[in-house]
Scaffold this active site. Structure first.
Site, short mmCIF file in Angstrom:
data_model
loop_
_atom_site.label_atom_id
_atom_site.label_comp_id
_atom_site.label_asym_id
_atom_site.label_seq_id
_atom_site.Cartn_x
_atom_site.Cartn_y
_atom_site.Cartn_z
N SER A 16 2.88 17.46 -4.06
CA SER A 16 2.43 18.26 -5.03
C SER A 16 3.42 18.99 -5.85
O SER A 16 3.27 19.15 -7.06
CB SER A 16 1.60 19.04 -4.39
OG SER A 16 0.09 18.40 -4.15
N THR A 61 -4.39 21.63 1.70
CA THR A 61 -4.45 20.10 1.98
C THR A 61 -4.60 20.28 3.73
O THR A 61 -4.98 21.40 4.10
CB THR A 61 -3.25 19.10 1.69
OG1 THR A 61 -3.45 17.97 2.04
CG2 THR A 61 -2.12 19.64 2.42
N LYS A 65 -8.74 22.32 4.75
CA LYS A 65 -9.55 22.60 3.62
C LYS A 65 -10.77 22.99 3.98
O LYS A 65 -11.65 23.69 3.17
CB LYS A 65 -9.88 20.91 2.93
CG LYS A 65 -8.56 20.09 2.35
CD LYS A 65 -8.94 18.85 1.89
CE LYS A 65 -7.60 18.09 1.40
NZ LYS A 65 -8.28 16.95 0.75
N ASN A 86 -10.04 22.26 -1.94
CA ASN A 86 -8.66 22.01 -2.14
C ASN A 86 -7.86 22.49 -3.21
O ASN A 86 -6.71 22.43 -3.35
CB ASN A 86 -8.52 20.24 -2.41
CG ASN A 86 -8.72 19.79 -3.82
OD1 ASN A 86 -9.48 20.56 -4.48
ND2 ASN A 86 -8.13 18.59 -4.03
N ASP A 102 -10.80 16.75 -5.51
CA ASP A 102 -10.49 15.25 -4.73
C ASP A 102 -11.51 14.13 -5.40
O ASP A 102 -11.02 13.04 -5.89
CB ASP A 102 -10.67 15.41 -3.37
CG ASP A 102 -9.55 16.15 -2.58
OD1 ASP A 102 -8.51 16.06 -3.29
OD2 ASP A 102 -9.82 16.48 -1.55
N LYS A 155 -22.65 9.60 12.02
CA LYS A 155 -22.01 10.43 10.89
C LYS A 155 -22.39 9.57 9.56
O LYS A 155 -22.46 10.61 8.64
CB LYS A 155 -20.42 10.46 11.29
CG LYS A 155 -20.21 11.42 12.24
CD LYS A 155 -18.70 11.48 12.73
CE LYS A 155 -17.70 11.66 11.91
NZ LYS A 155 -16.27 11.66 12.31
P1 ATR Z 1 -10.45 12.85 6.81
O1 ATR Z 1 -10.74 14.24 6.45
O2 ATR Z 1 -9.34 12.25 6.29
O3 ATR Z 1 -11.75 12.13 6.24
P2 ATR Z 1 -11.48 12.67 9.45
O4 ATR Z 1 -12.55 13.76 9.07
O5 ATR Z 1 -10.89 12.96 10.59
O6 ATR Z 1 -10.44 12.72 8.35
O7 ATR Z 1 -12.25 11.27 9.43
C1 ATR Z 1 -11.52 10.21 9.62
C2 ATR Z 1 -12.53 8.93 9.30
O8 ATR Z 1 -11.66 7.75 9.71
C3 ATR Z 1 -13.76 8.89 10.16
O9 ATR Z 1 -14.73 8.42 9.45
C4 ATR Z 1 -13.26 7.93 11.36
O10 ATR Z 1 -14.32 7.28 11.91
P3 ATR Z 1 -15.29 8.23 13.19
O11 ATR Z 1 -16.14 8.92 12.50
O12 ATR Z 1 -16.10 6.80 13.88
O13 ATR Z 1 -14.05 8.76 13.88
C5 ATR Z 1 -12.44 6.94 10.55
N1 ATR Z 1 -11.50 6.14 11.34
C6 ATR Z 1 -10.32 6.81 11.90
N2 ATR Z 1 -9.78 5.55 12.60
C7 ATR Z 1 -10.46 4.43 12.26
C8 ATR Z 1 -10.41 3.10 12.84
N3 ATR Z 1 -9.35 2.84 13.46
N4 ATR Z 1 -11.32 2.14 12.54
C9 ATR Z 1 -12.25 2.72 11.78
N5 ATR Z 1 -12.60 3.91 11.28
C10 ATR Z 1 -11.46 4.84 11.79
#
Ligand code: ATR
Length: 273
Positions: A16, A61, A65, A86, A102, A155
């Site tokens: 940034s 970030t 957030k 953000n 975003d 979710k």
């Molecule tokens: P961000 O703010 O970057 O979205 P987050 O809120 O932790 O971070 O969300 C991460 C997302 O990546 C979630 O949808 C997670 O799935 P779950 O809700 O089942 O945890 C998904 N994710 C992370 N690792 C994954 C993997 N190896 N395969 C599939 N989905 C994954």
């Protein structure tokens, strides 16, 4: 000189400052832009201190957030929908305005790559904070369908229910997905671990557009996988990073910087070109 910061933890590798310094030069705005990496439980007090000492605005970030969302005085409609902030601007009347650029950044980057969103079938992988921020701006482009798939299906269901007033959004499990999709957006953090979302290779075809919100000096795991299965148009999140920054700069300074040249310089800086 007007001061801006990005708050994150870790934030040392943030691009940034590089991007906003180029925007400022290009638009002949006098400002300085730095980094702040408070301890996770000291974000609120560091943020308040920054504005008390004359700071004009900041980016926020990971992992701040959602906390920023609760700390500002007023929220833009898009920040309210995203549930996360953000970008913060101190207005002339002393109000801390929380915004979220975003989703607008993603849509702007998709459009700059010539991706058509109207009447398209979009598949969004993931249902975390990154996915949430993109839903309203994507639905505003009037896709024919937007399907959310997430490892934890409940979710995805919750997210679809929350946004279904804005357009045709549904949740499906990875196993339920039936193509063809025009665009797949990977908002999962799987690429960070070098892992892949469990998407059937049969969903990839030559005319599909693939977007990974992650980026790196080389192809992300998801982009490599999609290319292997025949995808010809693949994009990573570097363009989104520059576009969300341009949107934040516009919120702060009332002037929109151009992004093409800045993206090129950023790629050069990262060693991508
Ligand atoms: P961000 O703010 O970057 O979205 P987050 O809120 O932790 O971070 O969300 C991460 C997302 O990546 C979630 O949808 C997670 O799935 P779950 O809700 O089942 O945890 C998904 N994710 C992370 N690792 C994954 C993997 N190896 N395969 C599939 N989905 C994954």
């Amino acid at each position: 000189m007007d001061r801006y910061l990005v708050f994150g933890h870790p934030v040392r590798h943030s691009k940034s400052p590089f991007i906003h310094t180029l925007f400022a030069r290009q638009t002949q705005q006098e400002l300085e832009y730095g980094l702040a990496e408070p301890a996770v439980d000291e974000f609120a007090q560091t943020l308040r201190a920054f504005f008390a000492q004359g700071g004009k605005g900041c980016n926020v970030t990971v992992p701040f957030k959602e906390q920023a969302f609760t700390l500002v005085d007023r929220l833009s409609p898009r920040a309210k929908r995203a549930g996360a902030v953000n970008t913060i601007k101190l207005t002339d009347d002393g109000v801390l305005l929380g915004d979220n650029t975003d989703g607008a950044g993603l849509v702007a980057d998709l459009k700059s790559h010539g991706v058509t969103l109207a009447d398209s079938r979009i598949l969004l992988l993931g249902a975390g904070g990154a996915a949430r921020g993109t839903l309203a701006p994507l639905l505003a482009e009037l896709p024919s369908e937007l399907v959310i798939a997430n490892r934890t299906h409940t979710k995805a269901q919750q997210l679809a229910a929350e946004f279904c007033d804005l357009g045709p959004v549904t949740a499906q499990t990875y196993e339920q997905l039936a193509g063809p999709f025009d665009l797949v957006i990977n908002s999962t953090s799987a690429s960070l671990q070098g892992a892949l979302p469990p998407l059937a290779p049969a969903l990839i075809h030559t005319d599909i557009a693939i977007y990974d919100m992650m980026y790196g000096a080389s192809d992300t795991a998801f982009i490599s996988w999609a290319k292997q299965h025949g995808a010809r148009q693949t994009m990573d999140g570097l363009g989104m990073l520059v576009e969300q920054a341009a949107e934040a700069f516009t919120v702060w300074r009332g002037i929109r910087p151009g992004t093409k040249q800045v993206l090129r310089e950023l790629k050069r800086n990262l060693g991508v070109i």
